[in-house]
Write an enzyme that holds these catalytic residues in place. Structure first.
Site, mmCIF file in Angstrom:
data_model
loop_
_atom_site.group_PDB
_atom_site.id
_atom_site.type_symbol
_atom_site.label_atom_id
_atom_site.label_comp_id
_atom_site.label_asym_id
_atom_site.label_seq_id
_atom_site.Cartn_x
_atom_site.Cartn_y
_atom_site.Cartn_z
ATOM 1 N N ALA A 11 0.822 -1.204 0.000
ATOM 2 C CA ALA A 11 0.000 0.000 0.000
ATOM 3 C C ALA A 11 0.863 1.265 0.000
ATOM 4 O O ALA A 11 0.612 2.196 -0.771
ATOM 5 C CB ALA A 11 -0.936 -0.006 1.206
ATOM 6 N N CYS A 42 4.460 -11.719 0.074
ATOM 7 C CA CYS A 42 3.817 -12.924 -0.477
ATOM 8 C C CYS A 42 4.847 -13.910 -1.009
ATOM 9 O O CYS A 42 4.551 -15.089 -1.188
ATOM 10 C CB CYS A 42 2.876 -12.556 -1.607
ATOM 11 S SG CYS A 42 1.785 -11.202 -1.233
ATOM 12 N N THR A 105 0.356 0.701 7.657
ATOM 13 C CA THR A 105 1.118 -0.060 8.643
ATOM 14 C C THR A 105 0.869 -1.565 8.584
ATOM 15 O O THR A 105 1.482 -2.328 9.333
ATOM 16 C CB THR A 105 0.803 0.444 10.064
ATOM 17 O OG1 THR A 105 -0.619 0.515 10.205
ATOM 18 C CG2 THR A 105 1.372 1.827 10.300
HETATM 19 C C1 LIG Z 1 3.598 -15.482 3.612
HETATM 20 C C2 LIG Z 1 2.533 -14.571 3.076
HETATM 21 C C3 LIG Z 1 1.943 -14.882 1.855
HETATM 22 C C4 LIG Z 1 0.963 -14.057 1.320
HETATM 23 N N1 LIG Z 1 0.411 -14.383 0.139
HETATM 24 C C5 LIG Z 1 -0.534 -13.589 -0.402
HETATM 25 C C6 LIG Z 1 -1.100 -13.890 -1.675
HETATM 26 O O1 LIG Z 1 -0.754 -14.869 -2.336
HETATM 27 N N2 LIG Z 1 -2.055 -13.074 -2.151
HETATM 28 C C7 LIG Z 1 -2.459 -11.951 -1.486
HETATM 29 O O2 LIG Z 1 -3.316 -11.235 -1.983
HETATM 30 N N3 LIG Z 1 -1.917 -11.629 -0.301
HETATM 31 C C8 LIG Z 1 -0.984 -12.423 0.257
HETATM 32 N N4 LIG Z 1 -0.444 -12.082 1.475
HETATM 33 C C9 LIG Z 1 -0.921 -10.846 2.129
HETATM 34 C C10 LIG Z 1 -0.188 -9.607 1.597
HETATM 35 O O3 LIG Z 1 1.172 -9.777 1.764
HETATM 36 C C11 LIG Z 1 -0.670 -8.374 2.292
HETATM 37 O O4 LIG Z 1 -2.041 -8.200 2.036
HETATM 38 C C12 LIG Z 1 0.073 -7.114 1.855
HETATM 39 O O5 LIG Z 1 1.431 -7.228 2.092
HETATM 40 C C13 LIG Z 1 -0.478 -5.896 2.551
HETATM 41 O O6 LIG Z 1 0.305 -4.795 2.296
HETATM 42 P P1 LIG Z 1 0.324 -3.518 3.240
HETATM 43 O O7 LIG Z 1 1.181 -2.540 2.554
HETATM 44 O O8 LIG Z 1 -1.067 -3.120 3.585
HETATM 45 O O9 LIG Z 1 0.928 -4.001 4.634
HETATM 46 P P2 LIG Z 1 2.235 -4.823 5.023
HETATM 47 O O10 LIG Z 1 2.718 -5.614 3.879
HETATM 48 O O11 LIG Z 1 1.937 -5.526 6.279
HETATM 49 O O12 LIG Z 1 3.315 -3.700 5.302
HETATM 50 C C14 LIG Z 1 3.236 -2.799 6.345
HETATM 51 C C15 LIG Z 1 4.620 -2.290 6.625
HETATM 52 O O13 LIG Z 1 4.575 -1.219 7.548
HETATM 53 C C16 LIG Z 1 5.577 -1.422 8.515
HETATM 54 N N5 LIG Z 1 5.180 -0.689 9.741
HETATM 55 C C17 LIG Z 1 4.132 -0.955 10.549
HETATM 56 N N6 LIG Z 1 4.088 -0.089 11.565
HETATM 57 C C18 LIG Z 1 5.132 0.761 11.399
HETATM 58 C C19 LIG Z 1 5.613 1.878 12.125
HETATM 59 N N7 LIG Z 1 5.011 2.305 13.232
HETATM 60 N N8 LIG Z 1 6.715 2.523 11.665
HETATM 61 C C20 LIG Z 1 7.327 2.122 10.535
HETATM 62 N N9 LIG Z 1 6.906 1.065 9.795
HETATM 63 C C21 LIG Z 1 5.820 0.396 10.223
HETATM 64 C C22 LIG Z 1 5.630 -2.910 8.692
HETATM 65 O O14 LIG Z 1 6.812 -3.355 9.271
HETATM 66 C C23 LIG Z 1 5.508 -3.356 7.251
HETATM 67 O O15 LIG Z 1 6.733 -3.356 6.605
HETATM 68 C C24 LIG Z 1 0.551 -12.895 2.025
HETATM 69 C C25 LIG Z 1 1.153 -12.574 3.240
HETATM 70 C C26 LIG Z 1 2.135 -13.395 3.763
HETATM 71 C C27 LIG Z 1 2.770 -13.034 5.066
#
Ligand SMILES: Cc1cc2nc3c(=O)[nH]c(=O)nc-3n(C[C@H](O)[C@H](O)[C@H](O)COP(=O)(O)OP(=O)(O)OC[C@H]3O[C@@H](n4cnc5c(N)ncnc54)[C@H](O)[C@@H]3O)c2cc1C
Ligand code: SF4
Ligand code: SF4
Lengths: 428, 166
Positions: A11, A42, A105
């Site tokens: 995101a 992922c 986050t």
């Molecule tokens: C093993 C695995 C396999 C997956 N496979 C799939 C799949 O096949 N298909 C699918 O659709 N989804 C899959 N997912 C889910 C997908 O990875 C997530 O939906 C996606 O990464 C969400 O992205 P995001 O940016 O919202 O949050 P995140 O990827 O969780 O990233 C948030 C980031 O913010 C950082 N952060 C949080 N708080 C703070 C703070 N206070 N200060 C600084 N940094 C902070 C965290 O450390 C992290 O790096 C999988 C997840 C995992 C773990």
């Protein structure tokens, strides 16, 4: 303008990229508390399985931040937000001010409340650090128990089985993937896993993790003990909302946002796994913790941070898995609670399972196992809530393809997005 | 003609269109596509290749109307948003939706998201394959093979003009 993004994953990066595309001069900064930039979470199970190495984890060019003139903070955690002053504070006390802030986050793994959970050899798989620690230990491990038969649990199990380990998956529900698919699909998927040496134990829960310093056994609630040197907890995720809650933003299951992805503060937006948005198929607010949803929300939040006032229609829960060559995709409502309000069109044939869930002639959910070709086409029928009465009889057709929905695309031109009908209808 | 096409190929907003009123469903486009993406690029050797070459275009029909359909290189492409490995990306110059095969892990998230069903699973190699606009030749294999002139290369305006003329 000063744009600030907390979280440098799906995101956050999508938001930064979109901001830069539309605004070449403003300051943009991204803060991440992780040790590795721009990696796709992922892919971690692919890394665990040994099918890729760390160099393949990047989902953007390594030079993405420089190329786009975006300031990037690695290994920096944001610990508080001052909404009045419009600034955030990092753990090392650095203050950074913003005009518009995005909370991206993400989420963290749910843990289980079982005695012995703190023993060495118990892991979750969410961050690169987790994967690295598991791999470091892997050559000393023969047997692994995975707690949780959801998507993440099964992906973890699949990865470790590919490393030749003896893997048992302990599933509380009577079926695997209970959030994602129905019983029929689950039994086909479980059969494929079992055939390839993964033990699936349904209707059971871990009661205690036994061992001295390291894990040796797990005791189940039926009294059975399973020998294992490693335990992976794959129980789903919960939104990281602490930062939002601590500055008084409205938080429920996730950070509450409106249709512009704005939180209860007009200068703060939220997107991805931490944000609670509208679910199109279910018609309610909920978190769809999925990569494509996070990217789309990040982009849409960026447009609204740029004050373009573009609504986000909401997300559709959808997922794809492929275990030992058996591909499955699910979307939307796959197991309606009140069956009588829904129409189900389904078929099992030669180990291929297809199920469509309809409400008032609109598809609201789908499960495909073994043949996933029509998935993308069905996705736009669900998203745009198209009346499919005229093509219902074709849904189970082996040759279901885009042409089959062309009459609908022509008829409901205004309901589809340009991207979905493009120019194919010019001559229809 | 080919020079002209090469120039066109490098311009933005050039797409391959199918005139539904002309397509007869002969599948010449499918064969040409598979051969173009085979190792040998020759039909007689291609059919003997171990993993049969995959076509990325398909003649589809409904109610006697037939369309030859392949990746539409969407501007705001859903497949790129869904691709969690970063294998799919947009070529900003040409607008093409490109794939880096080395990065693809065969998760089928793109298959799940493409509204046209234009992504094909290469099960043997466990990767997704799609229309790549024939990087190894100056023109487009499917268009060159189309015997009825249903497939057309140009801008949307040019295509609309051509269709209206009839
Ligand atoms: C093993 C695995 C396999 C997956 N496979 C799939 C799949 O096949 N298909 C699918 O659709 N989804 C899959 N997912 C889910 C997908 O990875 C997530 O939906 C996606 O990464 C969400 O992205 P995001 O940016 O919202 O949050 P995140 O990827 O969780 O990233 C948030 C980031 O913010 C950082 N952060 C949080 N708080 C703070 C703070 N206070 N200060 C600084 N940094 C902070 C965290 O450390 C992290 O790096 C999988 C997840 C995992 C773990
Ligand atoms: S593969 Fe599908 S979604 Fe992606 S650009 Fe092509 S037509 Fe659009
Ligand atoms: S199958 Fe390959 S190209 Fe498609 S989304 Fe997955 S990694 Fe990307």
């Amino acid at each position: 303008m000063k744009y600030l993004i907390i979280g440098g994953s799906a995101a956050g990066v999508a938001c930064a990229e979109t901001l830069r595309k539309h605004d070449k001069s403003s300051e943009i900064a991204v803060i991440s508390d992780e040790v590795f930039p721009l990696y796709s979470r992922c892919l971690l199970t692919y890394l665990l399985a040994g099918s890729i190495d760390e160099s393949k984890l990047y989902f953007k060019d390594k030079t993405f931040y420089e190329d786009n003139n975006i300031k990037f903070y690695l290994c920096k955690k944001a610990v508080s937000i001052d909404r009045k002053e419009k600034s955030i504070t990092l753990k090392d006390r650095t203050k950074i001010s913003y005009d518009k802030l995005l909370l991206a986050t993400g989420a963290s793994p749910k843990l289980v409340d079982v005695p012995g959970i703190d023993k060495k050899g118990v892991f979750t798989v969410r961050k690169i650090d987790d994967a690295r620690s598991i791999m470091k230990m892997l050559n000393k491990v023969e047997r692994i128990a995975v707690l949780g038969g959801g998507l993440i649990g099964l992906r973890d199990a699949y990865a470790l089985r590919q490393r030749g380990k003896e893997v048992a998956v302990i599933v509380k529900s009577p079926q695997v993937l209970s959030q994602m698919v129905d019983k029929q699909a689950a039994s086909l998927i479980a059969a494929r896993l079992e055939k390839n040496g993964i033990k699936i134990m349904t209707g059971l829960a871990a009661k205690e993790i036994i061992g001295k310093e390291f894990v040796e056994e797990v005791l189940l609630d039926n009294g059975e003990k399973i020998k294992c040197q490693m335990i992976i907890i794959g129980k789903g995720v919960k939104a990281n909302t602490e930062l939002a809650a601590s500055c008084g933003l409205k938080v429920e299951e996730g950070i509450v946002v409106d249709e512009f992805l704005k939180t209860s503060d007009e200068n703060i937006f939220a997107a991805g796994d931490c944000a609670q948005t509208y679910d199109i198929a279910r018609g309610e607010r909920r978190i769809n913790a999925l990569w494509p949803c996070a990217v789309e929300q990040g982009e849409r939040a960026a447009l609204n941070m740029l004050d373009k006032k573009i609504k986000y229609d909401g997300s559709l829960s959808m997922n794809s898995v492929d275990f030992f060559g058996l591909a499955s995709i699910s979307m939307g409502v796959t197991k309606p609670k009140e069956e009588k309000d829904y129409e189900i069109i389904s078929q099992v044939k030669n180990n291929i399972y297809k199920k469509f869930v309809l409400k008032e002639n609109v598809i609201v959910g789908m499960v495909l196992v073994g043949d996933i070709k029509p998935a993308g086409i069905i996705s736009i029928l669900i998203k745009n809530r198209i009346d499919v009465s005229s093509i219902k009889h074709l849904l189970l057709d082996d040759n279901f393809d885009y042409a089959k929905i062309m009459p609908l695309v022509a008829k409901y031109k205004d309901k589809f997005k340009l991207e979905e009908c493009k120019d194919t209808i010019i001559t229809y | 003609m080919t020079k002209d096409l090469l120039k066109k190929k490098k311009t933005k907003d050039i797409k391959i269109y199918c005139d539904i009123t002309k397509c007869v469903g002969c599948r010449s486009c499918e064969i040409a596509c598979a051969v173009e993406h085979s190792k040998s690029k020759d039909i007689f050797s291609a059919i003997k290749e171990k993993a049969l070459p995959k076509k990325r275009v398909k003649a589809e029909n409904i109610n006697n109307k037939i369309i030859s359909l392949h990746c539409q290189h969407c501007e705001d492409a859903p497949c790129i948003k869904a691709c969690m490995s970063g294998a799919l990306s947009k070529d900003e110059k040409t607008g093409a939706t490109l794939q880096d095969k080395d990065k693809c892990v065969g998760c089928w998230m793109c298959v799940m998201s493409c509204p046209f069903g234009a992504i094909v699973q290469d099960v043997e190699n466990h990767i997704a394959v799609k229309c790549d606009l024939c990087p190894d030749r100056e023109d487009f294999a499917c268009v060159a093979a189309c015997p009825t002139g249903a497939l057309f290369v140009g801008t949307k305006e040019e295509f609309e003009k051509k269709v209206k003329k009839k």
